[in-house]
Scaffold this motif. Structure first.
Motif, short mmCIF file in Angstrom:
data_model
loop_
_atom_site.label_atom_id
_atom_site.label_comp_id
_atom_site.label_asym_id
_atom_site.label_seq_id
_atom_site.Cartn_x
_atom_site.Cartn_y
_atom_site.Cartn_z
N HIS A 1 35.75 29.54 48.95
CA HIS A 1 36.44 28.31 49.33
C HIS A 1 37.91 28.39 48.94
O HIS A 1 38.30 29.22 48.12
CB HIS A 1 35.82 27.10 48.61
CG HIS A 1 34.38 26.89 48.94
ND1 HIS A 1 33.96 26.10 49.98
CD2 HIS A 1 33.25 27.38 48.36
CE1 HIS A 1 32.64 26.10 50.02
NE2 HIS A 1 32.19 26.87 49.05
N GLY A 2 38.69 27.47 49.51
CA GLY A 2 40.11 27.46 49.22
C GLY A 2 40.58 26.15 48.61
O GLY A 2 40.25 25.08 49.10
N LEU A 3 41.33 26.28 47.52
CA LEU A 3 42.05 25.14 46.93
C LEU A 3 43.46 25.11 47.52
O LEU A 3 43.99 26.14 47.91
CB LEU A 3 42.13 25.30 45.41
CG LEU A 3 40.80 25.31 44.65
CD1 LEU A 3 41.01 25.83 43.24
CD2 LEU A 3 40.22 23.91 44.62
N LYS A 4 44.08 23.93 47.52
CA LYS A 4 45.38 23.78 48.17
C LYS A 4 46.56 24.28 47.33
O LYS A 4 47.65 24.40 47.84
CB LYS A 4 45.61 22.31 48.54
CG LYS A 4 44.70 21.85 49.65
CD LYS A 4 44.97 20.41 50.00
CE LYS A 4 44.02 19.93 51.08
NZ LYS A 4 44.15 18.52 51.36
N ASN A 5 46.38 24.51 46.06
CA ASN A 5 47.50 24.82 45.16
C ASN A 5 48.34 25.99 45.66
O ASN A 5 47.86 27.12 45.75
CB ASN A 5 46.97 25.10 43.75
CG ASN A 5 48.07 25.06 42.72
OD1 ASN A 5 49.09 25.72 42.86
ND2 ASN A 5 47.87 24.27 41.68
N ILE B 1 39.29 29.23 45.31
CA ILE B 1 40.46 30.09 45.06
C ILE B 1 41.72 29.36 45.53
O ILE B 1 41.79 28.90 46.68
CB ILE B 1 40.31 31.43 45.81
CG1 ILE B 1 38.94 32.08 45.49
CG2 ILE B 1 41.45 32.37 45.43
CD1 ILE B 1 38.62 33.27 46.37
N SER B 2 42.72 29.30 44.66
CA SER B 2 43.97 28.62 45.04
C SER B 2 44.64 29.34 46.20
O SER B 2 44.46 30.55 46.39
CB SER B 2 44.93 28.55 43.85
OG SER B 2 45.47 29.84 43.56
N TYR B 3 45.42 28.58 46.98
CA TYR B 3 46.12 29.18 48.11
C TYR B 3 47.04 30.30 47.63
O TYR B 3 47.15 31.34 48.28
CB TYR B 3 46.92 28.12 48.88
CG TYR B 3 47.61 28.70 50.09
CD1 TYR B 3 46.93 28.86 51.29
CD2 TYR B 3 48.93 29.13 50.02
CE1 TYR B 3 47.54 29.43 52.39
CE2 TYR B 3 49.55 29.70 51.12
CZ TYR B 3 48.86 29.85 52.30
OH TYR B 3 49.47 30.43 53.39
N ALA B 4 47.72 30.09 46.50
CA ALA B 4 48.64 31.11 45.99
C ALA B 4 47.91 32.41 45.72
O ALA B 4 48.40 33.50 46.06
CB ALA B 4 49.34 30.60 44.73
N LEU B 5 46.71 32.34 45.13
CA LEU B 5 45.96 33.55 44.85
C LEU B 5 45.40 34.16 46.14
O LEU B 5 45.43 35.38 46.30
CB LEU B 5 44.83 33.27 43.85
CG LEU B 5 43.95 34.48 43.48
CD1 LEU B 5 44.79 35.67 42.99
CD2 LEU B 5 42.91 34.08 42.44
N ARG B 6 44.93 33.33 47.05
CA ARG B 6 44.43 33.87 48.33
C ARG B 6 45.53 34.63 49.06
O ARG B 6 45.30 35.72 49.58
CB ARG B 6 43.89 32.74 49.22
CG ARG B 6 42.68 32.07 48.62
CD ARG B 6 41.92 31.16 49.57
NE ARG B 6 42.66 30.34 50.49
CZ ARG B 6 43.07 29.10 50.24
NH1 ARG B 6 42.85 28.52 49.06
NH2 ARG B 6 43.70 28.40 51.17
N SER B 7 46.72 34.07 49.07
CA SER B 7 47.85 34.73 49.73
C SER B 7 48.14 36.07 49.08
O SER B 7 48.38 37.07 49.76
CB SER B 7 49.11 33.86 49.66
OG SER B 7 48.92 32.66 50.34
N ARG B 8 48.11 36.08 47.76
CA ARG B 8 48.39 37.32 47.03
C ARG B 8 47.33 38.38 47.33
O ARG B 8 47.65 39.55 47.52
CB ARG B 8 48.43 37.01 45.53
CG ARG B 8 48.60 38.21 44.65
CD ARG B 8 50.06 38.43 44.25
NE ARG B 8 50.15 39.56 43.37
CZ ARG B 8 49.96 39.51 42.06
NH1 ARG B 8 49.67 38.35 41.48
NH2 ARG B 8 50.06 40.58 41.33
N ILE B 9 46.07 37.96 47.38
CA ILE B 9 44.98 38.90 47.68
C ILE B 9 45.19 39.51 49.06
O ILE B 9 44.96 40.71 49.27
CB ILE B 9 43.61 38.18 47.58
CG1 ILE B 9 43.29 37.87 46.11
CG2 ILE B 9 42.50 39.02 48.20
CD1 ILE B 9 42.13 36.91 45.92
N VAL B 10 45.63 38.71 50.02
CA VAL B 10 45.84 39.19 51.38
C VAL B 10 47.05 40.12 51.45
O VAL B 10 47.00 41.17 52.11
CB VAL B 10 45.99 38.01 52.36
CG1 VAL B 10 46.51 38.47 53.72
CG2 VAL B 10 44.66 37.29 52.52
#
Length: 195
Positions: A100-104, A163-172
């Motif tokens: 899932h995604g958190l908005k942070n 998972i926060s948006y910032a971390l999801r972006s970093r993972i990608v």
């Protein structure tokens, strides 16, 4: 914000598959199932992360919002999510992990919920050992309802990663971060499979 639709059948009456949303599944079911129930444009990058974790070893399921406007309408809360293909996959799965995604946008962190507290603890320890920040789960992200899709596999308990948006972006965007994250999750699952 409350959901527009209370279940999949309601969504299906108002939205069109392959125009508003799509469902993607792995070719084979497996005892491990990785799910992104709010993939595509609903919670960006959750689909990619689920597939990276599953690779060719585990089953995966994605419900993706594919339109650009009002995509939030396609969000069905996890304890109400009852799309039939997913329900079938859950009957085969002993380990269920939902992404899932958190908005942070600013902080790189995740929260771990679900009724499988043993597996959640193992994920937490392994992720922290690999440098990821795991925060205590807020009430609304605990995934403690029996009807939550992470808890609807054969054991009646599973795990959800918020998972926060910032971390999801970093993972990608960062291959080293992605490999570290995916390897952490997969190593825990593989160890459970061997038991």
């Amino acid at each position: 914000m409350s959901d527009t639709y209370s279940n999949f059948r309601e969504l299906q009456l108002h939205e069109q598959e392959d125009r508003d949303y799509r469902i993607k599944v792995s070719q084979n079911w497996h005892q491990v199932l990785v799910v992104a129930p709010h993939g595509g444009n609903i919670e960006p990058y959750t689909s990619e992360i689920a597939q990276w974790i599953a690779k060719g070893d585990f089953a995966w399921y994605l419900f993706e919002g594919i339109r650009d406007i009002e995509v939030r309408k396609l969000h069905i809360t996890s304890h109400n999510f009852d799309e039939p293909t997913l329900l079938q996959a859950l009957h085969e799965a002993y380990i269920v992990l939902t992404i899932h995604g958190l908005k942070n946008l600013a902080e790189e962190y995740l929260m771990i919920g679900g009724l499988d507290t043993v597996l959640a603890t193992l994920f937490r320890r392994e992720l922290q050992n690999r440098g990821f920040t795991v925060k205590d789960c807020e009430q609304k992200y605990r995934g403690e309802r029996a009807t939550n899709i992470c808890n609807r596999g054969r054991t009646g308990k599973g795990v959800q990663l918020e998972i926060s948006y910032a971390l999801r972006s970093r993972i990608v965007e960062d291959a080293e971060c992605r490999n570290r994250f995916v390897d952490a999750i997969r190593s825990v699952i593989k160890a459970q499979e061997l038991r």
